[in-house]
Write a protein that holds these residues in place. Structure first.
Motif, short mmCIF file in Angstrom:
data_model
loop_
_atom_site.label_atom_id
_atom_site.label_comp_id
_atom_site.label_asym_id
_atom_site.label_seq_id
_atom_site.Cartn_x
_atom_site.Cartn_y
_atom_site.Cartn_z
N MET A 118 38.18 53.64 63.52
CA MET A 118 37.94 52.81 64.69
C MET A 118 39.10 51.82 64.80
SD MET A 118 34.68 50.49 65.70
CE MET A 118 34.81 49.13 66.85
N VAL A 119 39.79 51.89 65.93
CA VAL A 119 40.96 51.01 66.11
C VAL A 119 40.48 49.60 66.42
CG1 VAL A 119 43.09 50.68 67.41
CG2 VAL A 119 42.19 52.99 67.03
N PRO A 120 41.00 48.60 65.71
CA PRO A 120 40.58 47.23 66.01
C PRO A 120 41.03 46.82 67.42
CG PRO A 120 41.84 47.34 63.95
CD PRO A 120 41.97 48.66 64.62
N PHE A 121 40.30 45.89 67.97
CA PHE A 121 40.64 45.34 69.28
C PHE A 121 41.60 44.17 69.05
CE2 PHE A 121 39.40 42.09 72.53
CZ PHE A 121 39.91 42.75 73.64
N TYR A 122 42.81 44.29 69.63
CA TYR A 122 43.82 43.26 69.35
C TYR A 122 43.87 42.20 70.45
CZ TYR A 122 45.36 46.36 65.65
OH TYR A 122 45.40 47.13 64.52
N GLY A 123 43.00 42.30 71.42
CA GLY A 123 42.99 41.29 72.50
C GLY A 123 43.67 41.81 73.75
N MET A 124 43.24 41.25 74.89
CA MET A 124 43.82 41.68 76.17
C MET A 124 44.71 40.59 76.74
SD MET A 124 42.63 44.74 76.65
CE MET A 124 42.51 45.20 78.37
N GLY A 125 45.15 39.69 75.90
CA GLY A 125 46.08 38.67 76.37
C GLY A 125 45.47 37.29 76.47
N GLY A 126 44.17 37.20 76.60
CA GLY A 126 43.52 35.90 76.69
C GLY A 126 43.11 35.41 75.31
N ASP A 127 42.07 34.56 75.29
CA ASP A 127 41.51 34.09 74.02
C ASP A 127 40.69 35.24 73.43
OD1 ASP A 127 40.08 33.03 71.97
OD2 ASP A 127 39.13 31.42 73.14
N ILE A 128 41.14 35.76 72.32
CA ILE A 128 40.49 36.98 71.77
C ILE A 128 39.03 36.74 71.42
CG2 ILE A 128 41.34 36.56 69.42
CD1 ILE A 128 41.54 39.70 69.21
N ASP A 129 38.72 35.54 70.94
CA ASP A 129 37.32 35.25 70.58
C ASP A 129 36.44 35.23 71.82
OD1 ASP A 129 37.81 35.17 67.89
OD2 ASP A 129 38.33 33.03 67.91
N GLN A 130 37.00 34.68 72.92
CA GLN A 130 36.25 34.68 74.19
C GLN A 130 36.05 36.12 74.67
OE1 GLN A 130 34.83 31.97 75.97
NE2 GLN A 130 33.88 33.77 76.92
N GLU A 131 37.11 36.91 74.57
CA GLU A 131 37.04 38.30 75.02
C GLU A 131 35.98 39.08 74.25
OE1 GLU A 131 41.67 38.67 76.54
OE2 GLU A 131 41.07 39.59 74.64
N ILE A 132 35.99 38.86 72.93
CA ILE A 132 35.01 39.58 72.10
C ILE A 132 33.59 39.11 72.43
CG2 ILE A 132 34.19 39.88 69.73
CD1 ILE A 132 37.17 40.04 68.91
N ALA A 133 33.43 37.81 72.62
CA ALA A 133 32.10 37.29 72.99
C ALA A 133 31.65 37.91 74.31
CB ALA A 133 32.14 35.77 73.09
N ASP A 134 32.57 38.08 75.23
CA ASP A 134 32.23 38.72 76.51
C ASP A 134 31.80 40.17 76.31
OD1 ASP A 134 32.95 36.37 77.71
OD2 ASP A 134 34.91 37.08 78.45
N MET A 135 32.53 40.88 75.46
CA MET A 135 32.20 42.29 75.23
C MET A 135 30.82 42.42 74.59
SD MET A 135 35.95 43.34 73.84
CE MET A 135 36.01 45.10 73.77
#
Lengths: 404, 314
Positions: free
Chosen positions: B136-153
């Protein structure tokens, strides 16, 4: 040919042909039992009832059990436990009864030892009883093979290996017993036959012998008192029921038997429904796998004491002492040289021997299950030595006993 | 002469209980390592500090490529390949994410997205330094705050899932455990439920698919994970629960991952295993009660009979 008359009733018809009244007297109403007994004397009846539970539940299990290495595990754990109505009930009754029967056998045995019920004409009762113990052990072991779980397989492996005789390396004998190099189909088929036919036949025959052995010397009593059964039974039949030292087997003694059986069955069914784990080892719910040895291999609890006599020594000495432990109880009536047949509490040194033996066997039982490491193997070794030493000492301490 | 029976009974019970205590509770205590439950708190994983937004989360899940491996059936995203091929590619079939938000702990999901080997506690097997990458490839972020992005997902996954109360034991087991473990007694295989074949050929074809899947699984895990049909009896509830919580606590170095279920889902997994291996437990409780009532009445009558018969003997 005997003379037959026209029967006046069904009972009379049967009586002329089968002497049912006479049989009833001999077996029940004029089979005399001493009054001076306690509930431990009902253990025989408890064993009969437990054996009946085993036979009946076994018959139901036999209808669905499949004795092949591919199907055995699933026929027990899937077909019987899930598919067959109340199959789980018969299995739990069978499993718990197989364990509890040994608890009662041990109580029965130690009762006999305590009250000296193997002496003065009662030797054959003891010997037939010990033969029953061996038959029940074989029955328990062969039955334990049948679910074909991990413990079945590995216990089968370990126990059949004993027949190689240590340094004798009689591997040919082991293969002959197994019918293969390892426990496999031939082994399972053979133990299935032993469990459902040959050993039960032997047990039933031995139960007959055990009962027959009681006839002439009669049942012992709490004080080892010699009772004149003819005089006392005459007193009873003449109406002095209170003054007589004896009572009828039925209904007098039977009513007490049934009371004890009733209390026993409360205990038994409590175990069957609410605390059955001790009788059904978790490891045996993993299917047999010859490539994966369980972390701990141990027999059921009732074999642990003799297993522990095997374990702490080197293989040859261990086997020799194990053999000694297996047969020594049979010879108790001849090793006890005392002229007294009274309860252990009145027999001096033997009193300590009795309680010592009970404790040593419990210690051996506990150590037999615990992993043979550190303090446990030391305790096990000393307990095994004490066990052997006590049997060697028995003829000596009993011949020093004063006649009461 | 005084009645010795109570004393004798006490002696018999005493020695029986001592023996029982030594060979059962005590011996098992010595033989088996005791692992305390951590109450599925996953205290080693960081808290989610951001408040997730499910709408953003949906966008992120689409764009991060989750659906390249995972199906999300409820969102209309089918699996990109069948389970056998997926196992050939990844070792094990990646789970459908429809109800992941209900079955798995939120903190665990967040860490899983960011650092799978750590969340799954298989870093001993997948060491990035040795170029051993987790499939499973880790999620490296989409350019924003990665913690916010992960919380959204995570919020998105929770928003599409059924309510945690509606997760059934079967759903929990199949999702969290069922892609590695078969449960033959429930007809469950690693690729789905086996049942109802009209034609023997179809059945054999299914069996072949299972075997092919198992081949991939075997090389991925080191050995074929065991069939769990009877595990509720061969292990026990406490063992299974703490093993699910953290397999490393029981079997250090095992290839079995921590699957990160919530306490509630773990209870449901165990419920499923009870249905498989202790199917008749409710009937046992019911019958047991009735038998106990019956036998107590029997014992009372036996006692009264004895009293009546013995009245004349003393």
């Amino acid at each position: 040919m005997a003379h037959f008359t026209k029967a006046t009733s069904v009972k009379d018809w049967l009586n002329q042909r089968l002497a049912i009244e006479k049989v009833e007297k001999v077996m029940a109403s004029e089979y005399w039992i001493p009054k001076n007994i306690n509930f431990l004397w009902a253990m025989g009846m408890v064993l009969v009832i437990t054996f009946a539970l085993l036979v009946v539940s076994g018959i139901f299990l036999l209808m669905y059990y499949v004795p092949t290495v591919d199907e055995a595990f699933n026929s027990v754990n899937y077909t019987i436990m899930r598919e067959v109505d109340f199959g789980w009930l018969w299995r739990h009754v069978h499993g718990v009864a197989a364990s509890v029967v040994f608890l009662v056998i041990y109580i029965h045995m130690f009762t006999g030892i305590y009250y000296g019920s193997y002496k003065k004409g009662r030797e054959m009762i003891w010997i037939s009883g010990m033969l029953l113990f061996i038959a029940f052990s074989t029955e328990a072991f062969s039955g334990y093979m049948l679910p074909w779980g991990q413990m079945s397989y590995w216990a089968g492996m370990v126990i059949t290996n004993l027949f190689s005789g240590g340094s004798l390396h009689a591997d040919g004998l082991v293969e002959w017993i197994r019918g293969d190099y390892v426990p496999a189909q031939a082994f399972l088929g053979r133990f299935f036959m032993l469990h459902v036919l040959l050993v039960p036949l032997a047990i039933m025959g031995l139960i007959g012998l055990h009962f027959a052995a009681l006839r002439i010397p009669h049942v012992n009593n709490q004080d080892g008192e010699e009772i004149d059964f003819d005089a006392e039974s005459k007193k009873y039949l003449d109406g002095d029921k209170v003054g007589s030292k004896v009572m009828r087997f039925a209904n007098d003694f039977m009513s007490k038997d049934m009371m004890v059986v009733g209390i026993f069955l409360i205990f038994f069914f409590y175990l069957t429904f609410y605390n059955y784990g001790f009788a059904m080892d978790p490891v045996n719910f993993d299917p047999a796998d010859g490539l994966k040895t369980p972390a701990h291999i141990y027999p059921e609890w009732y074999f642990l004491w003799s297993y522990e006599i095997l374990r702490p020594f080197n293989i040859d000495l261990g086997l020799a002492l194990f053999g000694f432990a297996q047969v020594i109880f049979v010879f108790l009536p001849f090793l006890d040289r005392s002229p007294n047949s009274v309860p252990a509490s009145r027999r001096g040194a033997f009193k300590y021997w009795f309680w010592g033996m009970l404790i040593v066997m419990i210690v051996l039982t506990a150590m037999g299950k615990l992993p043979p490491e550190g303090i446990y193997s030391t305790i096990g070794l000393y307990a095994a030595i004490i066990f052997i030493a006590m049997w060697v000492a028995l003829p000596i301490i009993t011949s020093l006993e004063k006649k009461l | 002469m005084k009645n010795k029976e109570p004393l004798i009974l006490a002696v018999v019970i005493f020695f029986s209980l001592v023996t029982y205590y030594l060979v059962e509770p005590y011996a098992h205590h010595v033989m088996h390592k005791h692992v305390d439950s951590e109450n599925f708190t996953y205290a080693d994983l960081p808290e989610i500090t951001k408040t997730g937004n499910a709408v953003n989360g949906k966008e992120l899940v689409m764009n991060a490529g989750c659906a390249g491996c995972h199906s999300i059936e409820t969102a209309g995203m089918p699996a990109p390949m069948d389970s056998v091929m997926a196992a050939q590619s990844y070792g094990v079939n990646p789970p459908d994410l429809s109800n992941a938000g209900a079955i798995y702990d939120a903190k665990f999901l967040a860490e899983l997205i960011k650092n799978p080997a750590h969340a799954l506690k298989v870093e001993h097997k997948f060491d990035e330094a040795k170029a051993q990458m987790h499939p499973m490839v880790p999620f490296y972020g989409m350019g924003g705050d990665i913690d916010q992005e992960i919380a959204d997902m995570v919020a998105y996954l929770q928003s599409i899932a059924v309510s945690p109360a509606d997760v059934t034991p079967k759903m929990a087991f199949e999702n969290a455990c069922g892609r590695c473990h078969a449960v033959g007694y429930e007809k469950w295989t690693q690729i789905g439920t086996k049942s109802g074949f009209k034609d023997k050929k179809d059945e054999l074809a299914f069996d072949i698919k299972v075997l092919e899947y198992q081949d991939s699984l075997k090389s991925y895990m080191g050995k074929l994970p065991p069939d769990l049909s009877m595990y509720i009896r061969s292990r026990n509830e406490q063992f299974i629960s703490t093993l699910i919580e953290n397999p490393q606590n029981h079997l250090a170095g095992t290839a079995m991952p921590r699957v990160g279920v919530t306490a509630d889902s773990a209870a449901k997994v165990i419920e499923y295993m009870k249905d498989a291996g202790d199917t008749k437990r409710h009937e046992r409780a019911e019958v047991g009660k009735n038998v106990m009532i019956y036998i107590v009445i029997f014992a009372i009558f036996a006692l009264l009979w004895k009293k009546q018969v013995w009245k004349d003997l003393h």
